[in-house]
Design a protein around this motif. Structure first.
Motif, PDB file in Angstrom:
ATOM      1  N   HIS A  27      -8.446  -1.998  -2.423  1.00  0.00           N
ATOM      2  CA  HIS A  27      -9.339  -0.903  -1.895  1.00  0.00           C
ATOM      3  C   HIS A  27      -9.987  -0.009  -2.890  1.00  0.00           C
ATOM      4  CE1 HIS A  27      -8.724  -3.242   1.489  1.00  0.00           C
ATOM      5  NE2 HIS A  27      -7.332  -2.666   1.511  1.00  0.00           N
ATOM      6  N   GLN A  61      -0.760  -0.702   8.898  1.00  0.00           N
ATOM      7  CA  GLN A  61      -2.273  -0.324   8.508  1.00  0.00           C
ATOM      8  C   GLN A  61      -3.069  -1.562   8.296  1.00  0.00           C
ATOM      9  OE1 GLN A  61      -3.714   2.625   8.707  1.00  0.00           O
ATOM     10  NE2 GLN A  61      -5.646   1.624   8.372  1.00  0.00           N
ATOM     11  N   SER A  96      -8.589   2.720  11.606  1.00  0.00           N
ATOM     12  CA  SER A  96      -8.872   1.899  10.545  1.00  0.00           C
ATOM     13  C   SER A  96     -10.277   2.332  10.031  1.00  0.00           C
ATOM     14  CB  SER A  96      -8.517   0.677  10.560  1.00  0.00           C
ATOM     15  OG  SER A  96      -9.466  -0.134   9.661  1.00  0.00           O
ATOM     16  N   HIS A 121     -19.227  -3.166   4.855  1.00  0.00           N
ATOM     17  CA  HIS A 121     -17.923  -2.997   5.145  1.00  0.00           C
ATOM     18  C   HIS A 121     -17.521  -1.829   5.877  1.00  0.00           C
ATOM     19  CE1 HIS A 121     -17.200  -5.765   1.617  1.00  0.00           C
ATOM     20  NE2 HIS A 121     -17.684  -6.531   2.567  1.00  0.00           N
ATOM     21  N   PRO A 155      -5.387  11.791  -4.473  1.00  0.00           N
ATOM     22  CA  PRO A 155      -4.108  11.746  -3.748  1.00  0.00           C
ATOM     23  C   PRO A 155      -3.498  13.233  -3.254  1.00  0.00           C
ATOM     24  CG  PRO A 155      -4.059  10.767  -5.956  1.00  0.00           C
ATOM     25  CD  PRO A 155      -5.360  11.039  -5.727  1.00  0.00           C
ATOM     26  N   VAL A 213     -18.741  -3.458  -6.428  1.00  0.00           N
ATOM     27  CA  VAL A 213     -18.701  -3.303  -4.980  1.00  0.00           C
ATOM     28  C   VAL A 213     -17.446  -3.706  -4.669  1.00  0.00           C
ATOM     29  CG1 VAL A 213     -20.044  -3.263  -3.070  1.00  0.00           C
ATOM     30  CG2 VAL A 213     -21.332  -3.221  -5.186  1.00  0.00           C
ATOM     31  N   LYS A 214     -17.362  -5.261  -3.801  1.00  0.00           N
ATOM     32  CA  LYS A 214     -16.182  -5.630  -3.510  1.00  0.00           C
ATOM     33  C   LYS A 214     -16.328  -6.980  -4.147  1.00  0.00           C
ATOM     34  CE  LYS A 214     -12.843  -5.722  -0.387  1.00  0.00           C
ATOM     35  NZ  LYS A 214     -11.580  -4.949  -0.638  1.00  0.00           N
ATOM     36  N   GLN A 249       1.453   7.204  -6.772  1.00  0.00           N
ATOM     37  CA  GLN A 249       0.609   7.814  -7.129  1.00  0.00           C
ATOM     38  C   GLN A 249       0.778   9.136  -6.431  1.00  0.00           C
ATOM     39  OE1 GLN A 249      -2.813   5.950  -5.692  1.00  0.00           O
ATOM     40  NE2 GLN A 249      -2.996   4.124  -7.275  1.00  0.00           N
ATOM     41  N   ARG A 307       1.439  10.036  -3.316  1.00  0.00           N
ATOM     42  CA  ARG A 307       0.852  10.271  -2.036  1.00  0.00           C
ATOM     43  C   ARG A 307       1.561   9.708  -0.907  1.00  0.00           C
ATOM     44  NH1 ARG A 307      -2.928   6.775  -0.711  1.00  0.00           N
ATOM     45  NH2 ARG A 307      -3.326   5.303  -2.538  1.00  0.00           N
ATOM     46  N   ILE A 308       1.140  10.017   0.136  1.00  0.00           N
ATOM     47  CA  ILE A 308       2.078   9.270   1.311  1.00  0.00           C
ATOM     48  C   ILE A 308       1.613   7.985   1.539  1.00  0.00           C
ATOM     49  CG2 ILE A 308       2.691   9.811   3.732  1.00  0.00           C
ATOM     50  CD1 ILE A 308       2.429  12.668   3.305  1.00  0.00           C
ATOM     51  N   GLY A 309       0.357   7.676   1.763  1.00  0.00           N
ATOM     52  CA  GLY A 309       0.095   6.312   2.184  1.00  0.00           C
ATOM     53  C   GLY A 309      -0.126   5.976   3.596  1.00  0.00           C
ATOM     54  N   PRO A 310      -0.825   4.973   3.729  1.00  0.00           N
ATOM     55  CA  PRO A 310      -1.029   4.735   5.346  1.00  0.00           C
ATOM     56  C   PRO A 310       0.526   4.344   5.811  1.00  0.00           C
ATOM     57  CG  PRO A 310      -1.638   2.648   3.998  1.00  0.00           C
ATOM     58  CD  PRO A 310      -1.476   3.618   2.878  1.00  0.00           C
ATOM     59  N   ILE A 365     -10.681   4.244   3.927  1.00  0.00           N
ATOM     60  CA  ILE A 365     -10.804   3.557   2.693  1.00  0.00           C
ATOM     61  C   ILE A 365     -12.217   3.706   2.416  1.00  0.00           C
ATOM     62  CG2 ILE A 365     -10.858   1.445   1.270  1.00  0.00           C
ATOM     63  CD1 ILE A 365      -8.715   0.434   3.149  1.00  0.00           C
ATOM     64  N   ASP A 387      -6.376  -2.526  10.211  1.00  0.00           N
ATOM     65  CA  ASP A 387      -7.536  -3.094   9.578  1.00  0.00           C
ATOM     66  C   ASP A 387      -8.199  -4.178  10.010  1.00  0.00           C
ATOM     67  OD1 ASP A 387      -6.710  -1.825   6.251  1.00  0.00           O
ATOM     68  OD2 ASP A 387      -7.623  -0.665   7.890  1.00  0.00           O
ATOM     69  N   TRP A 425     -13.452   2.681   7.804  1.00  0.00           N
ATOM     70  CA  TRP A 425     -13.754   2.676   6.382  1.00  0.00           C
ATOM     71  C   TRP A 425     -15.065   3.458   6.045  1.00  0.00           C
ATOM     72  CZ3 TRP A 425     -12.748  -3.289   5.044  1.00  0.00           C
ATOM     73  CH2 TRP A 425     -11.478  -3.392   5.026  1.00  0.00           C
ATOM     74  N   GLU A 474      -5.830   8.217   2.862  1.00  0.00           N
ATOM     75  CA  GLU A 474      -5.509   6.762   3.200  1.00  0.00           C
ATOM     76  C   GLU A 474      -4.596   7.035   4.248  1.00  0.00           C
ATOM     77  OE1 GLU A 474      -4.293   4.418   0.018  1.00  0.00           O
ATOM     78  OE2 GLU A 474      -4.547   2.541   1.181  1.00  0.00           O
ATOM     79  N   ARG A 475      -3.767   8.009   4.682  1.00  0.00           N
ATOM     80  CA  ARG A 475      -2.733   8.136   5.497  1.00  0.00           C
ATOM     81  C   ARG A 475      -3.505   7.975   6.962  1.00  0.00           C
ATOM     82  NH1 ARG A 475      -1.715  14.032   5.731  1.00  0.00           N
ATOM     83  NH2 ARG A 475      -3.552  14.277   4.586  1.00  0.00           N
ATOM     84  N   ARG A 515       0.834  -1.299  -0.017  1.00  0.00           N
ATOM     85  CA  ARG A 515      -0.117  -0.053   0.027  1.00  0.00           C
ATOM     86  C   ARG A 515       0.940   1.139  -0.082  1.00  0.00           C
ATOM     87  NH1 ARG A 515      -4.936  -1.042   4.080  1.00  0.00           N
ATOM     88  NH2 ARG A 515      -5.578   1.109   3.452  1.00  0.00           N
ATOM     89  N   ASP A 556      -5.118  12.957   0.286  1.00  0.00           N
ATOM     90  CA  ASP A 556      -4.540  11.470   0.500  1.00  0.00           C
ATOM     91  C   ASP A 556      -5.142  11.097   2.054  1.00  0.00           C
ATOM     92  OD1 ASP A 556      -1.291  10.253   1.434  1.00  0.00           O
ATOM     93  OD2 ASP A 556      -3.163   9.259   0.953  1.00  0.00           O
ATOM     94  N   GLY A 575      -5.869   5.907   7.150  1.00  0.00           N
ATOM     95  CA  GLY A 575      -6.246   4.438   7.068  1.00  0.00           C
ATOM     96  C   GLY A 575      -7.870   4.648   6.551  1.00  0.00           C
ATOM     97  N   GLN A 596     -12.086  -0.949  -6.716  1.00  0.00           N
ATOM     98  CA  GLN A 596     -13.464  -1.764  -6.791  1.00  0.00           C
ATOM     99  C   GLN A 596     -14.114  -1.730  -8.096  1.00  0.00           C
ATOM    100  OE1 GLN A 596     -15.427  -0.657  -3.379  1.00  0.00           O
ATOM    101  NE2 GLN A 596     -13.368  -0.514  -2.254  1.00  0.00           N
TER     102      GLN A 596
END
Lengths: 283, 150, 640
Positions: A188, A43, B15, B56, B39, A194-195, A34, A36-39, B49, A47, B17, B44-45, A27, B42, B47, A191
């Motif tokens: 994530h 993480q 986290s 979910h 982005p 849906v999932k 992309q 960006r920084i990300g989780p 989603i 989750d 969602w 997602e930093r 991730r 962001d 968590g 999608q």
């Protein structure tokens, strides 16, 4: 006996931990690609713990049964790998989990779940023959299906099985649910249905499928390491390089149709496998 | 026991969602919500989603005044989210009905249908404000093991 | 009298006796059921009694004072005349021609060729025969038991006023006797006679319902199996010409010759086997046979009659070890495995899926016989045993389902769990036993793959076929469980005999799988003589050899633990909140309805992917027939 017990414990523990860390790094890598920084890297663990302690909701009680069967099969296959057992057997045990996941998804009447399940079956159809042929390649070169014997082989198998490694890469891409093969369900932000397969799973059962997926990732990365088992550096380079390529492919391709997947993976995959196997036969 | 619960709540707050539902908004707030998910901001930093299935989701982000047609849907979605969950009402419309409050088809605010935890006023609110609101909502998850009203 | 001879006589003749009693006294349901139950019990007891006595050979010269050879040849002629009669009655030119041909060839063999001494040691019972006898007697009897309530229902459903069940059970029991006879003798003419008995029984049973389609399919089965019979008798003539004996074991012992005509004889016998086992391009008779009542499909067309073909080829395999014939049989078998699996993917008719799956698995056994190594032969025998049990159970479940919901289509079985929970679970467990470790079918498939790994053509086709099998089985299992939400488990009502049939097969399949390593050491190892040396070792419940290992017992224990955990989770999920599935509109509270356009409730519908345009019968059949035909030509031509 104690050695067996330790290996079993390692397998059961390594799966979630390594799998989760790999997923976290995945991730972060995707995020950086992309811009960006990300989780944080932990993480996925956040989750999963969150999901485990959510209120259980089911669409069909059999989903609970199937989620447990999936994680059981995935974890048993990793434990067998740590116990260095027969690679073909490990493959079949892993396949049990995949089937239960599909059956659990089919047990919900949601069309998203159903279509996701059928796409998953087509994904299984695409990669299963290739994984079997990779295992056969190991056997033809080393004379054994057992992981212990393959690890003991004195030469890096990548030199003799290069095409089969590429074929394993296709199977890995499908199994990791990366574009262009992320038809049935995927990570994530990508999608579609849906999932997909996992639409009607929730809470603790979704957590179990995620941990099961981590076990499968660990198993496939373990099979990757068999290609350069003679040196730790080689293994590390191979794993890092392969995984980086997977993430790169995921971020630079878009999802395709199942017809394309089946024809492309079978076409290219079978050709490469057969050529490599013929080469091994003659050698 | 308490320590375990606090630990779990801490992880829950890391986290969240997110499920987004538009209850009749002009889409101004929705565009800003979408911007949050890009982005540039962001999320997602944290968590966060964006999921499509209430099964979910932990966090329901709603925009728009509720009207008599979609109030049932809103309630349905809320009931399908497993506990624990947070609701964040975005925009003036979501908070109280905004400029449309007096219209005949408007219910007038999300909290008339489901319990809301955080209100993010604005028309539309800036993405930073929305992120701020969501993070504030996560505090609720942290305080779950203490006595909380509603 | 020697107890062994007595048991052989009982195994072959008791069913004939029971059959005649059924035909004569069978008008009353009670008497008929008792006869069937008693015959089955006698067969099971005799088969079990036989276990410690094998292997043995016995002389068999005469029976009740009559010379056995003459008796069998005379009976053979009568049988061929009956077939001729049916051919004439239905004005079917091919059947008439083949019957006449076989009569001529048999006469030729009898009067012009047979000089010199006839085989004396006709009875040959080794562990392969024992395995077949156990399958025929135990699984066969269980199927006949289930047939009792099934046929009652069947006739009630079709409003048949004058019961034809006496005739039905007459033929079923006759068939059991014929099968036992086929596997217990060493003399090719005897085997040929019983081969024809099974052909005739199959014809009579497929056409049982007397509808137009049943008669048409029965005639098709008859002419195709007659082709097999003709090939058989030509093979016998060729073999006798080369080796001067009718005794199978002696014929195989002269395999050092390896000359063209000898191999051609074996190839013709293989051809007869392929026809009997409905391999491509002869599969259409088996597909057509699915119109018969389901116990017929279970008995003849999955567990026993089609196993005749593989029994014969397994017997013949030592004879063509190491020749091109062997390799081409292996490739042919693998092709059948792949083609059968591909065709099953495109089917939505449950019985046709089972039929194609049977053809597919038989193809795998043929491939193993063709590979002709120790591991491959072991795999073949294990697959033979396990497939018979599991497939019989699946056919019987489909029969029970079909009678309840009046349809065989998998789409109509969607959510069957809501209507017939216990049968649905038994069917799903059957599917699990077909494709998953640690169960026997997968164990044998694993062994077959490891044995085939050095043969490129075979392993590629087996790998592809194996992946295809997952699709149609998983799809079916999921469809059965596709119920909006599962409430309390309330087992449905079925006749006692149905549970009595399904239960032991289900439990037996599982227990047999766990005991597979011991099955191997007790039954299969004694069978393997040179040129095969026993390959695997039973190490504390794991089958292990130099290059592979399958931990049957440890995996079974772990699987059982996993099952317990999963069932506990299931029980807990009964108390969880039930959510509606994610449908395409506003939920209505009813699990599979949503509010669609104009606020009208719409029922959510789903259908499985059958991939008809790729794997459909219409699309593939011509191609696989062509492929099968080419490979058969290779087999017959390559033998020379």
């Amino acid at each position: 006996m104690t050695r067996t017990a330790i290996l079993i414990a390692c397998g059961l523990v390594a799966g979630p931990i390594i799998g989760g860390l790999v997923s976290g790094m995945d991730r972060i890598l995707t995020a950086r690609m992309q811009s960006r920084i990300g989780p944080p890297v932990l993480q996925p663990f956040y989750d999963v713990v969150k999901l485990l302690f959510k209120e259980p909701l089911v669409v069909n009680v059999w989903q609970a049964f199937c989620a447990y069967c999936y994680i059981a099969a995935a974890s048993i296959s990793v434990v067998l790998f740590f116990l260095q057992s027969d690679l073909l057997l490990i493959f079949f045990v892993q396949a049990v989990g995949a089937v239960f996941l599909v059956v659990g998804a089919l047990s919900s009447t949601s069309p998203f779940s159903q279509i996701g399940a059928h796409r998953e079956l087509l994904q299984i159809l695409s990669y299963e023959p290739l994984l079997v042929l990779v295992v056969v390649g190991f056997y033809l070169e080393t004379g054994s299906f057992k992981v212990a014997d393959i690890y003991a082989w004195q030469h890096p198998l990548l030199l003799k099985l290069p095409f089969l490694f590429i074929v394993l890469g296709y199977a890995l891409t499908i199994k990791l649910r990366k574009s262009p093969f992320d038809l049935s369900t995927c990570h994530h932000a990508h999608q579609e249905l849906v999932k997909g397969l996992l639409t009607d799973y929730s809470g603790p059962f979704l957590a179990l499928t995620e941990i099961g997926h981590w076990f499968e990732v660990v198993l496939l990365l373990g099979v990757c390491t068999l290609f350069w088992a003679t040196s730790w550096v080689g293994m590390a380079v191979l794993l890092a390089g392969t995984y980086f390529l997977e993430v790169l492919v995921d971020n630079t391709t878009s999802r395709m149709t199942w017809r394309w997947m089946l024809s492309y993976v079978w076409g290219v995959g079978l050709t490469l496998s057969i050529v490599n196997l013929i080469w091994l036969h003659q050698g | 026991m308490q320590a375990v619960k606090r630990f779990i709540n801490r992880l829950r707050s890391k986290s969240p969602w997110l499920l987004h539902f538009d209850c009749g908004s002009c889409n101004g707030c929705d565009i800003e919500i979408l911007a949050c998910l890009t982005p540039l901001y962001d999320v997602e930093r944290f968590g966060i989603i964006h999921v499509g299935n209430p099964l979910h989701a932990d966090l329901l982000l709603t925009s728009g005044t509720v009207n008599h047609r979609n109030k049932k849907v809103l309630a349905n979605l809320y009931s399908q989210m497993p506990n624990p969950k947070i609701v964040v009402a975005i925009g003036a419309c979501g908070v109280s009905g905004g400029v449309f409050r007096e219209a005949y088809n408007v219910v007038g605010g999300i909290d008339k249908v489901i319990p809301v935890d955080v209100y993010v006023p604005g028309c539309p609110p800036k993405p930073e404000a929305m992120i701020d609101g969501v993070v504030l909502g996560l505090q609720k998850l942290l305080g779950l093991n203490e006595q909380k009203e509603a | 009298m020697d107890i062994r001879a007595g048991l052989i006589a009982i195994l072959v003749l008791a069913p004939f006796g029971g059959a005649i009693l059924c035909a004569v006294l069978g008008a009353s349901r009670v008497i008929r059921s008792s006869i069937v139950l008693a015959t089955g019990a006698v067969l099971i007891a005799s088969a079990l009694w036989l276990i410690p006595l094998v292997p043995f050979r016995l002389p068999a010269e005469s029976f009740l004072g009559l010379n056995l050879h003459t008796l069998i040849q005379a009976a053979d002629v009568v049988l061929l005349l009956i077939i001729l009669y049916y051919g004439l009655k239905h004005k079917h030119l091919v059947i008439v021609a083949l019957a006449v041909l076989q009569l001529l060839l048999t006469s030729y063999l009898e009067f012009f060729m047979l000089k010199g001494p006839l085989p004396v040691e006709r009875v040959f019972c080794d562990h392969l025969s024992l395995m077949m006898v156990l399958i025929i007697s135990i699984v066969g009897s269980i199927i006949c038991y289930q047939a009792i309530p099934y046929m009652e229902n069947h006739e009630h459903h079709y409003h048949i006023l004058k019961s034809r069940q006496p005739r039905f059970f007459f033929v079923m029991l006759l068939f059991l006797g014929g099968m036992n006879g086929l596997v217990l003798f060493n003399d090719l003419t005897f085997i040929y006679f019983f081969f024809e008995v099974t052909t005739l029984c199959s014809f009579l049973l497929i056409g049982h319902d007397r509808t137009a389609i049943a008669t048409r399919n029965a005639l098709r089965a008859l002419w195709m199996n007659s082709v097999g019979g003709a090939a058989f008798i030509v093979g016998i003539i060729a073999a006798y010409h080369e080796t001067g004996t009718l005794e199978l074991q002696k014929i195989l012992a002269t395999s050092g010759a390896g000359s063209g005509v000898y191999l051609l004889a074996l190839a013709l016998l293989c051809l007869a086997s392929f026809v009997k086992s409905a391999q491509f391009p002869f599969q259409s008779w088996l597909l057509g046979a699915m119109v018969a009542p389901t116990p017929v499909s279970a008995l003849l067309h999955s567990s026993t009659m089609v196993k005749v073909g593989i029994y014969l080829v397994l017997r013949l395999a030592p004879g063509f070890n190491g020749t091109l014939l062997s390799d081409s049989v292996a490739v042919f078998g693998a092709f059948s495995f792949l083609a059968g699996a591909a065709l099953a993917v495109g089917q939505s008719n449950g019985k046709k899926v089972l039929a194609y799956s049977t053809i597919s698995n038989l193809g795998l056994i043929f491939a193993c016989a063709g590979l002709n190594t120790a591991e491959a032969m072991i795999a073949a025998m294990l697959l033979l045993a396990f497939h018979a049990v599991v497939k019989a159970m699946l056919f019987l479940s489909v029969g029970a389902i079909e009678q309840h919901i009046a349809s065989r289509d998998i789409e109509d079985m969607r959510g069957l769990y809501a209507v017939m929970p216990l049968t649905a679970l038994i069917t799903v467990s059957g599917v699990i036993m077909m494709i998953m470790p640690p169960f026997g079918v997968l164990l044998s498939k694993w062994m077959a793959m490891e044995a085939a790994a050095r043969n490129l053509y075979v392993i590629v086709m087996v790998a592809l076929g194996s992946a295809l099998t997952v699709i149609y089985w998983a799809r079916w299992a999921g469809t059965l469980m596709s119920d909006p939400f599962a409430g309390r488990f309330r087992p449905e009502h079925q006749p006692v005999l149905t549970w009595l049939a399904l239960g032991p097969l289900c439990v037996g399949g599982g227990v047999m799988s766990v005991l597979a390593p011991w099955l191997y050491t007790r039954m299969i190892v004694p069978m393997l003589a040179s040129p095969y040396t026993p390959a695997y070792m039973n190490k504390a419940g794991s089958l292990e050899n130099v290059y592979g290992t399958f931990a049957v017992l440890p995996l079974s224990v772990v699987a059982l633990l996993g099952l317990v955990v999963a069932v506990i989770a299931l029980k807990r999920a009964f108390h969880a909140k039930i959510a509606s599935p994610y449908l395409s509109g506003i939920q209505t509270g009813e699990p599979s309805m949503f509010l669609g356009p104009m606020n009208q409730p719409v029922k959510a519908e789903a259908k499985n992917y059958y991939l008809d345009t790729i794997f459909g019968e219409a699309r593939l059949t011509d191609w696989v027939n062509l492929g099968g035909g080419i490979l058969l030509t290779l087999i017959l031509g390559g033998a020379l």
